[in-house]
Every structure is written in C-alpha cells, then in structure tokens.
Motif scaffolding. Sequence first.
Motif, mmCIF file in Angstrom:
data_model
loop_
_atom_site.group_PDB
_atom_site.id
_atom_site.type_symbol
_atom_site.label_atom_id
_atom_site.label_comp_id
_atom_site.label_asym_id
_atom_site.label_seq_id
_atom_site.Cartn_x
_atom_site.Cartn_y
_atom_site.Cartn_z
ATOM 1 N N PRO A 176 -27.400 -12.988 32.824
ATOM 2 C CA PRO A 176 -28.427 -14.038 32.865
ATOM 3 C C PRO A 176 -27.696 -15.561 32.580
ATOM 4 O O PRO A 176 -26.776 -15.193 31.363
ATOM 5 C CB PRO A 176 -29.547 -13.765 31.944
ATOM 6 C CG PRO A 176 -28.826 -12.973 31.148
ATOM 7 C CD PRO A 176 -27.918 -12.101 31.777
ATOM 8 N N THR A 231 -30.735 -18.857 35.915
ATOM 9 C CA THR A 231 -31.085 -17.302 35.846
ATOM 10 C C THR A 231 -31.231 -17.116 34.198
ATOM 11 O O THR A 231 -30.757 -17.748 33.511
ATOM 12 C CB THR A 231 -30.064 -16.364 36.414
ATOM 13 O OG1 THR A 231 -28.959 -16.603 35.649
ATOM 14 C CG2 THR A 231 -29.804 -16.669 38.084
ATOM 15 N N ASP A 245 -32.103 -12.511 36.103
ATOM 16 C CA ASP A 245 -30.938 -11.832 36.200
ATOM 17 C C ASP A 245 -30.905 -10.777 34.871
ATOM 18 O O ASP A 245 -30.374 -11.391 34.061
ATOM 19 C CB ASP A 245 -29.705 -12.721 36.367
ATOM 20 C CG ASP A 245 -28.445 -11.880 36.737
ATOM 21 O OD1 ASP A 245 -28.393 -10.871 36.291
ATOM 22 O OD2 ASP A 245 -27.571 -12.361 37.348
#
Length: 393
Positions: A150, A109, A146
């Motif tokens: 992340p 992500t 995200d």
Amino acid sequence: MKRQSFLIKYAEIGVKGKNRYVFEDALVKQIRLALKAVEGSFEVLRESGRIYVNALSEFEEEDVVAALKCVFGVAAICPMVQIEDLGFEELKSQVLAYMEKVHGEGSFTFKVDARRANKQYPKTSEEINRELGDVILQAFPKLSVDVHHPQVMLHVEIRSRINLYSEIIPGPGGMPVGTNGRAMLLLSGGIDSPVAGYMIAKRGVVIEAVYFHAPPYTSDRAKEKVVDLAKLVARYAGPIKLHIVNFTDIQLYIYDQCPHEELTIIMRRYMMRIAERIARDRKCLGLITGESIGQVASQTVQSLAATNEVCAMPVFRPVIGFDKQEIVDISQRIGTYETSIQPFEDCCTIFVAKHPVIKPNIHMIHKSEGKLTEKIDQMVKTAVETAETVLCQ
Ligand code: ATP
Ligand code: MG
C-alpha cells in the motif's frame, strides 16, 4: 484535525530488563533537550514501553521532526492523532477525518493495520481492518486497497486511548547519548574528525573535544571554524566542551630539535599524549580521531602504530576503513561538510615537511624524541594547564 502528538519508535535490541530503563530515561532526556530549541511547549511521556511527544501549544510539525531527527536512539518518528476510545462508530468518523485531513483528495492505495494492546476491545484486529477499510472506501471512492504494497498504511493502535498514524519518518538510529560513557574527540577543522565524533556519539557516548591551535601560525578564524564544527556536531551529540590547547611552543621546539621528515609523526604523538591527559582529567575512557588508513602519510598503518604507541587509552577510529568519499557523504548528510571545507590553515599543514616519513621506524622516533627531554615535560604540562574551554551548543 492536527497531528498534535508524535509516537517515537526506538530499536529495542539490547534494551531488555534494567537496561531498558537506562535507555528510555536517556532517550526522554535527550528528546527534551532537543525540543528546547523548538518553538512551542511540549511534554515527553513514557507509557508502557512507548515514548510520546505531545504538543501543548501551537507548533510547526517540520521543526519538531527536524529536532527529533537529531536525537540518537530514535528509530522513527510518527506524527499521530491520539483519540479517546468512545466506541467504534466514533472511531470510524475519526478515521475518516484523519484520512481527509492528512491525505486529502488524492487517489492512492491503502491498507488499515490495526493492533490491539487492549485485548478487551470488542472487535478483533481483523474485524477492525476490514470495517475501517470499508468505510474509507465508501467515503473516498478514488482509493483502493492493496494489502501487499500500500502507498498509505494507516496504523490504528488500540490502547487505553487510540493512536492513528500513517507516516513513519526515519530517525538517526543509534543509542541515546549518555548511555555509553564519555570520550575525547581530537577535533580539527577537517572533514573527517567531525564525522568521527558524530559516529561515536551515535553509539550513546558523551563527547568532549580537544583542538590544537598554533597561533599566530593558525588564525582566530581557524579556531572559530572548529568551534562552529563542534556546535554542528553538538546538534546531535548534545553540548560539547571544547578544550583549545595552545600548541605553538611545542611545535616550534619539535621543529628545532627533530628531523623535519619526522615532524608530523612526532607532533601527532604529542597531540595524543596531551589529549589523553585532558581526557583523564575529564573522566573520559577513550580518545576519538578521524584517521583513515592510507589517507595521508601520517595515516599509514606504520604511522598509526607509531601514533597509537603513546597512549594507554583505547583510541576509537570509526572512519578507519572508509574511503574519503564515504566520509564526505556522511559529512554532507549531517551538515558539517560546508564548514569543514572553508579554507583555513591547520597546525598540521604549517610545519609539514616536503617528504614526511611514510613508514616511521619507531626506534628512530624514540631517538628523535630523546632530543626533547630538556623542556618537553614542562611544555606539555603548560599546554594542558593553559587549555581554554568553550562550551559549544
Ligand atoms: P580531518 O579531516 O579530521 O582534519 P585529516 O584527513 O586532515 O583529518 P590529519 O590532519 O592527519 O587528517 O589528522 C588525523 C586526525 O588527527 C584528525 O582526524 C583529528 O582527529 C586529529 N587532528 C589533526 N589535527 C588536529 C588538530 N589541530 N586538533 C585536534 N585534532 C587534530
Ligand atoms: Mg586535518
């Protein structure tokens, strides 16, 4: 696309106004010094409140990072790619090239975090985040966004040029050496004093060191071990002048004249007196020891008070409240532990009494030291004058 530059982050607390220049100058100087030991050629630049290291030749990223991790004042090291601002389309393709080169094929992500120092830039930070996020998603279908946690945070800093980085490696923190005066470390071959020196240097203090040597009772190997330790601390603190004092005559004289259970404490008082004299000559403003309350008989609060009594200079004892294991942990982290545990005799252990006083009575100590008046002043003078200085770096 090689990350040819490093953005150096530093903690800005306490570095406002005039202090800021002192701090930044010292930091740049220490970074240059640290990079001298690294293969390759580098420039260190200061640009509107930022410090950059640019490689001007081939280099190993690992070596540069390892060197920068030893520079106090460095809060974080960000290997980065710096590109010219040639328009947004060009930025998109550079960002894709960066993601491919640095993060490869994996699935993870991410989030784009754009900052505009250049407010003339035609897009807002929000637009940059969104549009760059979209092109990355299209080019790398295994990735997902995200925004909260992340795995990869891609920083895009829009300045006169554009910085791309996604890795933030913690530095040692602290203040650059040279911003906080000078102090004299009492360096033995043990675990604690190298850690103490490291901790005070970390606050920006230039350190020198003094070692009390008692030949032939302590060997040349014991002395070399202390030189080795000074070199290890010097990786962080910068070159250390180590003053090696011949302490044998003083120790034998104390042994002859004073009660044996008071030996350690009287010896420690003479160490402090001599260290303070050398410190004054060397323009140091404080002494540093590796003492910790209660660790051994000479470090009870009463003993510390008795040792402290003989010097007017402040004595910095950064590990005073630490358990042994906490000190060991730091020494392992900074790389002094393996050398410290090499088994060589220390002058403190050679003349040590079976039952040293644990709570020395200061009047008794004064009385015992009274027995030394005939020769001790001359002996201290000789010890100071004959000290040998070794530059450890
Ligand atoms: P260290 O691990 O630092 O040797 P230690 O636990 O062995 O500490 P002591 O031997 O009581 O403790 O020494 C306390 C402090 O006195 C040391 O941390 C050091 O600062 C100083 N010291 C002791 N011996 C010497 C020496 N031979 N030369 C210089 N300083 C010394
Ligand atoms: Mg010791």
